[in-house]
Design a protein around this motif. Structure first.
Motif, PDB file in Angstrom:
ATOM      1  N   GLU A 140      16.487   6.745 -67.139  1.00 29.24           N
ATOM      2  CA  GLU A 140      17.591   7.791 -66.448  1.00 29.24           C
ATOM      3  C   GLU A 140      16.771   9.047 -65.953  1.00 29.24           C
ATOM      4  O   GLU A 140      17.068   9.267 -64.731  1.00 29.24           O
ATOM      5  N   GLU A 141      16.032   9.681 -66.712  1.00 33.18           N
ATOM      6  CA  GLU A 141      15.183  10.838 -66.255  1.00 33.18           C
ATOM      7  C   GLU A 141      14.416  10.528 -65.177  1.00 33.18           C
ATOM      8  O   GLU A 141      14.065  11.421 -64.538  1.00 33.18           O
TER       9      GLU A 141
ATOM     10  N   TYR B 127      18.667  10.347 -62.508  1.00 32.79           N
ATOM     11  CA  TYR B 127      18.948  11.839 -62.314  1.00 32.79           C
ATOM     12  C   TYR B 127      18.351  12.403 -61.079  1.00 32.79           C
ATOM     13  O   TYR B 127      19.083  13.182 -60.269  1.00 32.79           O
TER      14      TYR B 127
ATOM     15  N   ARG C 174      20.532  13.704 -58.055  1.00 35.22           N
ATOM     16  CA  ARG C 174      20.331  15.087 -57.493  1.00 35.22           C
ATOM     17  C   ARG C 174      20.095  15.157 -56.189  1.00 35.22           C
ATOM     18  O   ARG C 174      20.740  15.992 -55.439  1.00 35.22           O
TER      19      ARG C 174
ATOM     20  N   ILE D 174      24.962  15.409 -58.348  1.00 31.97           N
ATOM     21  CA  ILE D 174      24.981  16.377 -59.561  1.00 31.97           C
ATOM     22  C   ILE D 174      23.932  17.492 -59.473  1.00 31.97           C
ATOM     23  O   ILE D 174      22.962  17.200 -58.374  1.00 31.97           O
TER      24      ILE D 174
ATOM     25  N   GLU E 164      22.848  20.373 -64.548  1.00 31.87           N
ATOM     26  CA  GLU E 164      23.422  19.281 -65.231  1.00 31.87           C
ATOM     27  C   GLU E 164      22.218  18.233 -65.615  1.00 31.87           C
ATOM     28  O   GLU E 164      22.268  17.691 -66.804  1.00 31.87           O
ATOM     29  N   VAL E 165      21.026  18.026 -64.677  1.00 32.77           N
ATOM     30  CA  VAL E 165      19.958  17.491 -64.874  1.00 32.77           C
ATOM     31  C   VAL E 165      19.428  18.102 -66.133  1.00 32.77           C
ATOM     32  O   VAL E 165      19.039  17.273 -67.079  1.00 32.77           O
TER      33      VAL E 165
ATOM     34  N   SER F 234      21.358  17.398 -69.381  1.00 33.00           N
ATOM     35  CA  SER F 234      21.239  16.006 -69.682  1.00 33.00           C
ATOM     36  C   SER F 234      19.822  15.839 -70.192  1.00 33.00           C
ATOM     37  O   SER F 234      19.838  15.143 -71.547  1.00 33.00           O
ATOM     38  N   GLU F 235      18.875  16.210 -69.813  1.00 32.15           N
ATOM     39  CA  GLU F 235      17.510  15.936 -70.361  1.00 32.15           C
ATOM     40  C   GLU F 235      17.556  16.849 -71.789  1.00 32.15           C
ATOM     41  O   GLU F 235      16.865  16.245 -72.682  1.00 32.15           O
TER      42      GLU F 235
ATOM     43  N   GLU G 251      27.911  12.516 -70.346  1.00 31.76           N
ATOM     44  CA  GLU G 251      27.158  11.994 -69.261  1.00 31.76           C
ATOM     45  C   GLU G 251      28.210  11.096 -68.623  1.00 31.76           C
ATOM     46  O   GLU G 251      28.240  11.207 -67.311  1.00 31.76           O
TER      47      GLU G 251
ATOM     48  N   VAL H  50      28.243  13.076 -65.140  1.00 26.54           N
ATOM     49  CA  VAL H  50      27.143  12.608 -64.362  1.00 26.54           C
ATOM     50  C   VAL H  50      27.692  11.203 -63.739  1.00 26.54           C
ATOM     51  O   VAL H  50      27.629  10.942 -62.458  1.00 26.54           O
TER      52      VAL H  50
END
Length: 172
Positions: free
Chosen positions: A55-56, A60, A64, A69, A73-74, A77-78, A120, A124
Protein backbone atom coordinates in the motif's frame (compact mmCIF):
# COMPACT_ATOMS: atom_id res chain seq x y z
CA UNK A 1 -7.94 -20.39 8.40
CA UNK A 2 -7.52 -19.41 4.79
CA UNK A 3 -4.08 -20.11 3.41
CA UNK A 4 -1.96 -17.22 2.20
CA UNK A 5 -3.15 -16.67 -1.33
CA UNK A 6 -1.66 -14.37 -3.91
CA UNK A 7 -3.75 -11.25 -4.33
CA UNK A 8 -6.09 -11.54 -7.26
CA UNK A 9 -5.65 -9.17 -10.13
CA UNK A 10 -8.23 -6.48 -10.63
CA UNK A 11 -9.63 -3.48 -8.81
CA UNK A 12 -7.23 -2.39 -6.04
CA UNK A 13 -10.15 -1.54 -3.75
CA UNK A 14 -11.53 -5.07 -3.98
CA UNK A 15 -8.10 -6.64 -3.51
CA UNK A 16 -7.42 -4.56 -0.39
CA UNK A 17 -10.88 -5.35 0.99
CA UNK A 18 -10.27 -9.08 0.46
CA UNK A 19 -7.08 -8.79 2.51
CA UNK A 20 -8.99 -6.90 5.22
CA UNK A 21 -11.53 -9.72 5.51
CA UNK A 22 -8.63 -12.22 5.62
CA UNK A 23 -7.07 -10.25 8.51
CA UNK A 24 -10.35 -10.39 10.42
CA UNK A 25 -10.52 -14.16 9.95
CA UNK A 26 -6.90 -14.53 11.08
CA UNK A 27 -7.67 -12.54 14.24
CA UNK A 28 -10.65 -14.82 14.94
CA UNK A 29 -8.38 -17.85 14.54
CA UNK A 30 -5.80 -16.33 16.90
CA UNK A 31 -8.50 -15.91 19.57
CA UNK A 32 -9.29 -19.65 19.35
CA UNK A 33 -7.17 -21.52 21.92
CA UNK A 34 -7.54 -24.72 19.86
CA UNK A 35 -6.05 -23.25 16.69
CA UNK A 36 -2.39 -23.47 15.75
CA UNK A 37 -1.76 -19.94 16.94
CA UNK A 38 1.92 -19.91 16.01
CA UNK A 39 1.17 -20.87 12.41
CA UNK A 40 -1.72 -18.42 12.14
CA UNK A 41 0.44 -15.64 13.58
CA UNK A 42 3.24 -16.40 11.09
CA UNK A 43 0.77 -16.20 8.20
CA UNK A 44 -0.80 -13.02 9.57
CA UNK A 45 2.59 -11.37 9.99
CA UNK A 46 3.55 -12.23 6.41
CA UNK A 47 0.35 -10.97 4.79
CA UNK A 48 0.02 -7.92 7.06
CA UNK A 49 3.54 -6.68 6.38
CA UNK A 50 3.30 -7.38 2.63
CA UNK A 51 -0.09 -5.65 2.45
CA UNK A 52 1.01 -2.51 4.31
CA UNK A 53 4.32 -2.19 2.47
CA UNK A 54 2.59 -2.64 -0.92
CA UNK A 55 0.00 0.00 0.00
CA UNK A 56 2.70 2.45 1.02
CA UNK A 57 4.84 1.92 -2.07
CA UNK A 58 2.21 1.40 -4.79
CA UNK A 59 -1.24 2.58 -3.69
CA UNK A 60 -0.98 5.62 -1.44
CA UNK A 61 1.40 7.57 -3.73
CA UNK A 62 -0.83 6.95 -6.75
CA UNK A 63 -4.00 7.95 -4.89
CA UNK A 64 -2.20 11.06 -3.69
CA UNK A 65 -1.19 11.98 -7.26
CA UNK A 66 -4.82 11.50 -8.35
CA UNK A 67 -5.97 13.81 -5.50
CA UNK A 68 -8.15 11.01 -4.08
CA UNK A 69 -6.37 11.38 -0.73
CA UNK A 70 -4.20 14.12 0.69
CA UNK A 71 -0.76 14.08 2.30
CA UNK A 72 -2.27 14.08 5.81
CA UNK A 73 -4.27 10.93 5.03
CA UNK A 74 -1.16 9.20 3.68
CA UNK A 75 0.84 10.17 6.77
CA UNK A 76 -1.96 9.05 9.08
CA UNK A 77 -2.30 5.67 7.35
CA UNK A 78 1.45 5.09 7.41
CA UNK A 79 1.52 6.00 11.11
CA UNK A 80 -1.22 3.44 11.76
CA UNK A 81 0.82 0.83 9.85
CA UNK A 82 3.74 1.63 12.16
CA UNK A 83 1.51 1.21 15.24
CA UNK A 84 0.20 -2.08 13.86
CA UNK A 85 3.73 -3.32 13.19
CA UNK A 86 4.72 -2.51 16.76
CA UNK A 87 1.69 -4.37 18.14
CA UNK A 88 2.46 -7.27 15.79
CA UNK A 89 6.06 -7.43 16.99
CA UNK A 90 4.95 -7.38 20.62
CA UNK A 91 2.69 -10.37 19.92
CA UNK A 92 5.35 -12.23 17.92
CA UNK A 93 7.79 -11.88 20.82
CA UNK A 94 5.48 -13.61 23.31
CA UNK A 95 6.86 -17.11 23.81
CA UNK A 96 3.78 -18.96 25.02
CA UNK A 97 0.75 -18.70 22.71
CA UNK A 98 -1.49 -19.94 25.54
CA UNK A 99 -0.38 -17.31 28.04
CA UNK A 100 -2.29 -14.34 29.39
CA UNK A 101 0.41 -12.14 27.87
CA UNK A 102 -0.39 -13.55 24.41
CA UNK A 103 -4.08 -12.78 24.91
CA UNK A 104 -3.27 -9.25 26.07
CA UNK A 105 -0.93 -8.57 23.13
CA UNK A 106 -3.44 -10.13 20.72
CA UNK A 107 -6.10 -7.75 22.02
CA UNK A 108 -3.75 -4.79 21.44
CA UNK A 109 -3.00 -5.91 17.87
CA UNK A 110 -6.68 -6.54 17.21
CA UNK A 111 -7.61 -3.04 18.44
CA UNK A 112 -4.93 -1.35 16.33
CA UNK A 113 -5.69 -3.38 13.21
CA UNK A 114 -9.48 -3.10 13.45
CA UNK A 115 -9.22 0.68 13.93
CA UNK A 116 -6.96 1.00 10.89
CA UNK A 117 -9.14 -1.19 8.65
CA UNK A 118 -12.20 0.88 9.53
CA UNK A 119 -10.50 4.20 8.84
CA UNK A 120 -8.82 3.02 5.66
CA UNK A 121 -12.06 1.66 4.25
CA UNK A 122 -13.84 4.97 4.93
CA UNK A 123 -11.09 7.53 4.27
CA UNK A 124 -8.90 5.91 1.59
CA UNK A 125 -10.91 3.25 -0.24
CA UNK A 126 -14.13 5.26 -0.60
CA UNK A 127 -12.33 8.16 -2.31
CA UNK A 128 -10.49 5.61 -4.47
CA UNK A 129 -13.88 4.29 -5.59
CA UNK A 130 -15.30 7.70 -6.45
CA UNK A 131 -12.29 9.79 -7.53
CA UNK A 132 -10.20 7.27 -9.49
CA UNK A 133 -11.12 5.67 -12.82
CA UNK A 134 -11.82 1.96 -13.16
CA UNK A 135 -8.76 1.66 -15.39
CA UNK A 136 -6.49 3.28 -12.81
CA UNK A 137 -7.90 1.10 -10.00
CA UNK A 138 -7.15 -2.01 -12.09
CA UNK A 139 -3.64 -0.82 -12.90
CA UNK A 140 -3.08 -0.12 -9.19
CA UNK A 141 -4.54 -3.52 -8.33
CA UNK A 142 -2.03 -5.26 -10.56
CA UNK A 143 0.86 -3.24 -9.10
CA UNK A 144 -0.32 -3.86 -5.53
CA UNK A 145 -0.78 -7.60 -6.12
CA UNK A 146 2.65 -7.97 -7.72
CA UNK A 147 4.40 -6.09 -4.91
CA UNK A 148 2.45 -7.96 -2.22
CA UNK A 149 3.43 -11.29 -3.81
CA UNK A 150 7.09 -10.24 -4.13
CA UNK A 151 7.17 -9.28 -0.45
CA UNK A 152 5.49 -12.52 0.67
CA UNK A 153 8.01 -14.51 -1.35
CA UNK A 154 10.85 -12.54 0.31
CA UNK A 155 9.81 -13.65 3.82
CA UNK A 156 8.72 -10.17 4.90
CA UNK A 157 6.84 -11.50 7.94
CA UNK A 158 9.90 -12.75 9.77
CA UNK A 159 10.36 -11.41 13.27
CA UNK A 160 13.72 -9.97 12.18
CA UNK A 161 12.08 -7.96 9.40
CA UNK A 162 9.25 -6.77 11.63
CA UNK A 163 11.85 -5.64 14.19
CA UNK A 164 13.67 -3.77 11.44
CA UNK A 165 10.45 -2.01 10.34
CA UNK A 166 9.59 -1.03 13.92
CA UNK A 167 13.11 0.29 14.50
CA UNK A 168 12.97 2.27 11.26
CA UNK A 169 9.65 3.84 12.29
CA UNK A 170 11.12 4.91 15.62
CA UNK A 171 14.14 6.56 14.00
CA UNK A 172 12.28 8.44 11.27
Amino acid sequence: MPKILPAARGDVVEIILADHRWFEEALRELRDVQSDRAAVLADLATVLIAHAEAEESKVYPALRRKDAIDADEVEHSEHEHDEGNEALLDLMEVGDTNSDDFSKKLHELSEALTHHLDEEERDVLNPARTDVSDETRHTLGDAFAAERTRLIDSGCGSVENVRKLVKKAHTS
